[in-house]
Design a protein around this motif. Structure first.
Motif, PDB file in Angstrom:
ATOM      1  N   PHE A   1      -1.082  22.166 -14.589  1.00 12.98           N
ATOM      2  CA  PHE A   1      -0.834  22.060 -12.908  1.00 12.98           C
ATOM      3  C   PHE A   1       0.656  21.467 -13.299  1.00 12.98           C
ATOM      4  CE2 PHE A   1      -5.128  21.126 -12.544  1.00 12.98           C
ATOM      5  CZ  PHE A   1      -5.827  22.095 -11.569  1.00 12.98           C
ATOM      6  N   TYR A   2       1.414  21.715 -12.068  1.00 16.23           N
ATOM      7  CA  TYR A   2       2.794  20.792 -11.922  1.00 16.23           C
ATOM      8  C   TYR A   2       2.374  20.053 -10.359  1.00 16.23           C
ATOM      9  CZ  TYR A   2       3.520  24.796 -15.176  1.00 16.23           C
ATOM     10  OH  TYR A   2       4.154  25.059 -15.799  1.00 16.23           O
ATOM     11  N   PHE A   3       3.080  18.985 -10.554  1.00 15.27           N
ATOM     12  CA  PHE A   3       2.891  18.575  -9.566  1.00 15.27           C
ATOM     13  C   PHE A   3       4.679  17.573  -9.127  1.00 15.27           C
ATOM     14  CE2 PHE A   3      -0.968  17.468 -11.621  1.00 15.27           C
ATOM     15  CZ  PHE A   3      -1.482  17.700 -10.514  1.00 15.27           C
ATOM     16  N   HIS A   4       5.008  18.300  -7.546  1.00 17.01           N
ATOM     17  CA  HIS A   4       6.309  17.697  -7.361  1.00 17.01           C
ATOM     18  C   HIS A   4       6.292  16.172  -6.016  1.00 17.01           C
ATOM     19  CE1 HIS A   4      10.504  17.866  -5.012  1.00 17.01           C
ATOM     20  NE2 HIS A   4      10.523  17.270  -5.717  1.00 17.01           N
ATOM     21  N   PHE A   5       6.354  15.073  -6.689  1.00 17.45           N
ATOM     22  CA  PHE A   5       6.499  14.177  -5.400  1.00 17.45           C
ATOM     23  C   PHE A   5       7.533  13.910  -4.433  1.00 17.45           C
ATOM     24  CE2 PHE A   5       4.211  13.023  -8.891  1.00 17.45           C
ATOM     25  CZ  PHE A   5       2.125  12.944  -8.320  1.00 17.45           C
ATOM     26  N   GLY A   6       6.878  13.756  -3.405  1.00 17.68           N
ATOM     27  CA  GLY A   6       8.313  13.277  -2.086  1.00 17.68           C
ATOM     28  C   GLY A   6       9.437  12.292  -2.745  1.00 17.68           C
ATOM     29  N   LYS A   7       9.707  12.238  -1.821  1.00 19.54           N
ATOM     30  CA  LYS A   7      10.746  10.419  -1.128  1.00 19.54           C
ATOM     31  C   LYS A   7      10.070  10.053  -0.680  1.00 19.54           C
ATOM     32  CE  LYS A   7      14.652   8.607   0.292  1.00 19.54           C
ATOM     33  NZ  LYS A   7      15.936   9.351   1.375  1.00 19.54           N
ATOM     34  N   PRO A   8       9.416   9.030  -1.091  1.00 16.61           N
ATOM     35  CA  PRO A   8       8.777   8.557  -0.468  1.00 16.61           C
ATOM     36  C   PRO A   8       9.137   8.081   1.359  1.00 16.61           C
ATOM     37  CG  PRO A   8       8.719   7.577  -2.224  1.00 16.61           C
ATOM     38  CD  PRO A   8       9.969   8.143  -1.846  1.00 16.61           C
ATOM     39  N   ILE A   9       8.023   7.878   2.291  1.00 13.26           N
ATOM     40  CA  ILE A   9       8.277   7.414   3.778  1.00 13.26           C
ATOM     41  C   ILE A   9       8.350   6.187   3.902  1.00 13.26           C
ATOM     42  CG2 ILE A   9       7.967   8.366   5.994  1.00 13.26           C
ATOM     43  CD1 ILE A   9       7.109  11.227   4.855  1.00 13.26           C
ATOM     44  N   GLU A  10       9.154   4.724   4.971  1.00 15.63           N
ATOM     45  CA  GLU A  10       8.940   4.037   4.738  1.00 15.63           C
ATOM     46  C   GLU A  10       7.728   4.057   6.270  1.00 15.63           C
ATOM     47  OE1 GLU A  10       9.470   1.241   2.905  1.00 15.63           O
ATOM     48  OE2 GLU A  10      10.363   2.175   1.006  1.00 15.63           O
ATOM     49  N   THR A  11       6.687   3.417   6.788  1.00 15.44           N
ATOM     50  CA  THR A  11       6.384   3.525   7.956  1.00 15.44           C
ATOM     51  C   THR A  11       6.946   2.556   9.044  1.00 15.44           C
ATOM     52  OG1 THR A  11       4.412   2.443   6.993  1.00 15.44           O
ATOM     53  CG2 THR A  11       4.111   4.506   7.000  1.00 15.44           C
ATOM     54  N   GLU A  12       7.247   1.113   8.016  1.00 13.61           N
ATOM     55  CA  GLU A  12       7.504  -0.642   7.751  1.00 13.61           C
ATOM     56  C   GLU A  12       9.410  -0.105   8.975  1.00 13.61           C
ATOM     57  OE1 GLU A  12       6.894  -4.115   6.806  1.00 13.61           O
ATOM     58  OE2 GLU A  12       7.783  -3.252   5.096  1.00 13.61           O
TER      59      GLU A  12
ATOM     60  N   PRO B   1       0.581  -1.107   0.200  1.00 10.92           N
ATOM     61  CA  PRO B   1       0.129   0.173   0.436  1.00 10.92           C
ATOM     62  C   PRO B   1       1.114   2.038   0.224  1.00 10.92           C
ATOM     63  CG  PRO B   1       0.132  -0.642   2.351  1.00 10.92           C
ATOM     64  CD  PRO B   1       0.694  -1.872   1.335  1.00 10.92           C
ATOM     65  N   VAL B   2      -0.056   2.319  -0.868  1.00 13.49           N
ATOM     66  CA  VAL B   2       1.396   3.546  -0.841  1.00 13.49           C
ATOM     67  C   VAL B   2      -0.397   4.890  -0.659  1.00 13.49           C
ATOM     68  CG1 VAL B   2       2.073   5.484  -2.619  1.00 13.49           C
ATOM     69  CG2 VAL B   2       2.362   2.959  -2.910  1.00 13.49           C
ATOM     70  N   VAL B   3       0.205   5.667   0.523  1.00 19.44           N
ATOM     71  CA  VAL B   3      -0.642   6.694   0.900  1.00 19.44           C
ATOM     72  C   VAL B   3      -0.194   8.284   0.220  1.00 19.44           C
ATOM     73  CG1 VAL B   3      -2.383   7.731   2.108  1.00 19.44           C
ATOM     74  CG2 VAL B   3      -1.363   5.922   2.401  1.00 19.44           C
TER      75      VAL B   3
ATOM     76  N   ALA C   1       2.620   0.950   5.135  1.00 16.96           N
ATOM     77  CA  ALA C   1       2.299   1.415   3.909  1.00 16.96           C
ATOM     78  C   ALA C   1       3.566   2.758   3.789  1.00 16.96           C
ATOM     79  CB  ALA C   1       1.285   2.274   4.216  1.00 16.96           C
ATOM     80  N   LYS C   2       3.096   2.578   2.532  1.00 12.42           N
ATOM     81  CA  LYS C   2       4.863   3.926   2.186  1.00 12.42           C
ATOM     82  C   LYS C   2       4.020   4.923   2.321  1.00 12.42           C
ATOM     83  CE  LYS C   2       7.298   0.410  -0.282  1.00 12.42           C
ATOM     84  NZ  LYS C   2       6.993  -0.502  -0.549  1.00 12.42           N
ATOM     85  N   ILE C   3       4.502   6.382   2.290  1.00  8.16           N
ATOM     86  CA  ILE C   3       3.823   7.595   1.993  1.00  8.16           C
ATOM     87  C   ILE C   3       4.102   8.498   1.775  1.00  8.16           C
ATOM     88  CG2 ILE C   3       3.141   9.805   4.267  1.00  8.16           C
ATOM     89  CD1 ILE C   3       2.564   7.669   6.256  1.00  8.16           C
ATOM     90  N   VAL C   4       3.391   8.996   0.466  1.00 10.09           N
ATOM     91  CA  VAL C   4       4.295   9.495  -0.367  1.00 10.09           C
ATOM     92  C   VAL C   4       4.113  11.342  -0.023  1.00 10.09           C
ATOM     93  CG1 VAL C   4       4.663   9.822  -3.245  1.00 10.09           C
ATOM     94  CG2 VAL C   4       4.898   7.278  -2.320  1.00 10.09           C
ATOM     95  N   PRO C   5       4.512  12.106  -0.181  1.00  9.41           N
ATOM     96  CA  PRO C   5       4.083  13.242   0.469  1.00  9.41           C
ATOM     97  C   PRO C   5       4.297  14.634  -1.479  1.00  9.41           C
ATOM     98  CG  PRO C   5       6.000  13.541   0.991  1.00  9.41           C
ATOM     99  CD  PRO C   5       5.822  12.030   0.744  1.00  9.41           C
ATOM    100  N   PHE C   6       3.258  15.008  -1.717  1.00  9.74           N
ATOM    101  CA  PHE C   6       3.532  15.871  -2.821  1.00  9.74           C
ATOM    102  C   PHE C   6       2.461  17.392  -2.771  1.00  9.74           C
ATOM    103  CE2 PHE C   6      -0.946  13.720  -3.495  1.00  9.74           C
ATOM    104  CZ  PHE C   6      -1.322  14.790  -4.419  1.00  9.74           C
ATOM    105  N   GLY C   7       3.201  18.045  -3.605  1.00 11.71           N
ATOM    106  CA  GLY C   7       3.132  19.274  -3.361  1.00 11.71           C
ATOM    107  C   GLY C   7       2.792  19.807  -5.127  1.00 11.71           C
ATOM    108  N   THR C   8       1.780  20.625  -4.923  1.00 10.46           N
ATOM    109  CA  THR C   8       0.973  21.038  -6.352  1.00 10.46           C
ATOM    110  C   THR C   8       0.669  22.586  -6.364  1.00 10.46           C
ATOM    111  OG1 THR C   8      -0.430  18.689  -6.778  1.00 10.46           O
ATOM    112  CG2 THR C   8      -0.861  20.427  -8.559  1.00 10.46           C
TER     113      THR C   8
END
Length: 225
Positions: free
Chosen positions: A206-217, A22-24, A137-144
């Motif tokens: 629109f411009y999307f920038h996805f940050g480095k995934p955060i590994e909660t595990e 899972p990825v959020v 789950a991995k958490i992917v922060p992003f900005g638009t």
């Protein structure tokens, strides 16, 4: 679209997006949530990822007697796999290793006022982190960004509540739909449902920038509690 690789390098495209769930995906809302459509379609087209959004229940309601108008594209939301926001639905998506789109700012952010573009209205406590960590789950922060390329707000919430019949309509519509964050104080809990008057502009992007995934595990147990 820009994404971030495991070593921190920012690249053009979606190479930094995890394939396995899972990825959020957690990010800011543009006006009226228009940013969700290109995000879902691009991830599907370029990564083969079926991104399922968690949305306000109003997005799934059909017209009925009362103040609610049928929301355009409501059937498209269902076809894209979006579900009404609830802990039960979030749990179900995580348990099936889904890719989940989450906007903590909710209605307040999607229906922001003049001069509030790109301003975040997020709860002080992250409501989703504990459950996401439970499933590793991995958490992917992003900005638009890019709203200004699409439209200008002509009549916002502050303008509308100065007009008696519109103020009454907003109050009745909000009461009919119910507020999702009645226990939250301040602007984050101000979920009055209304539809800003806008002036569309074209073309837009629109411009999307996805940050480095955060590994909660990989986080300590305290992170999960």
């Amino acid at each position: 679209m820009l994404s971030t690789l495991a070593d921190g390098e920012i690249v053009r495209g979606l190479a930094g997006i995890p394939s396995d769930g899972p990825v959020v995906y957690v990010g800011n809302h543009m006006l009226l949530g228009l940013d969700a459509f290109p995000l879902v379609t691009q991830l599907s087209e370029h990564k083969g990822i079926h991104l399922q959004g968690i949305a306000h229940p109003v997005m799934f309601m059909k017209w009925k007697q009362g103040k609610l108008m049928e929301v355009p594209f409501s059937d498209d939301f269902r076809l894209m796999g979006a579900v009404p926001v609830s802990g039960k639905n979030f749990f179900r998506l995580l348990s099936t290793k889904s890719h989940i789109l989450l906007y903590p700012g909710g209605v307040r952010e999607a229906c922001h006022r003049k001069g509030e573009a790109y301003k975040l209205f997020w709860p002080e406590q992250s409501e989703f982190v504990r459950m996401a960590a439970r499933f590793g789950a991995k958490i992917v922060p992003f900005g638009t960004v890019g709203e200004g390329d699409f439209c200008d707000i002509l009549c916002d919430y502050e303008d509308q509540i100065k007009i008696p019949f519109l103020e009454k309509y907003i109050d009745e519509l909000t009461d009919e739909l119910g507020k999702l964050r009645i226990t939250v104080d301040g602007e984050v809990g101000n979920q009055d449902v209304h539809f800003p008057g806008i002036l569309p502009k074209s073309p837009g992007r629109f411009y999307f920038h996805f940050g480095k995934p955060i590994e909660t595990e990989a986080q300590p147990k305290s992170f999960k509690s």
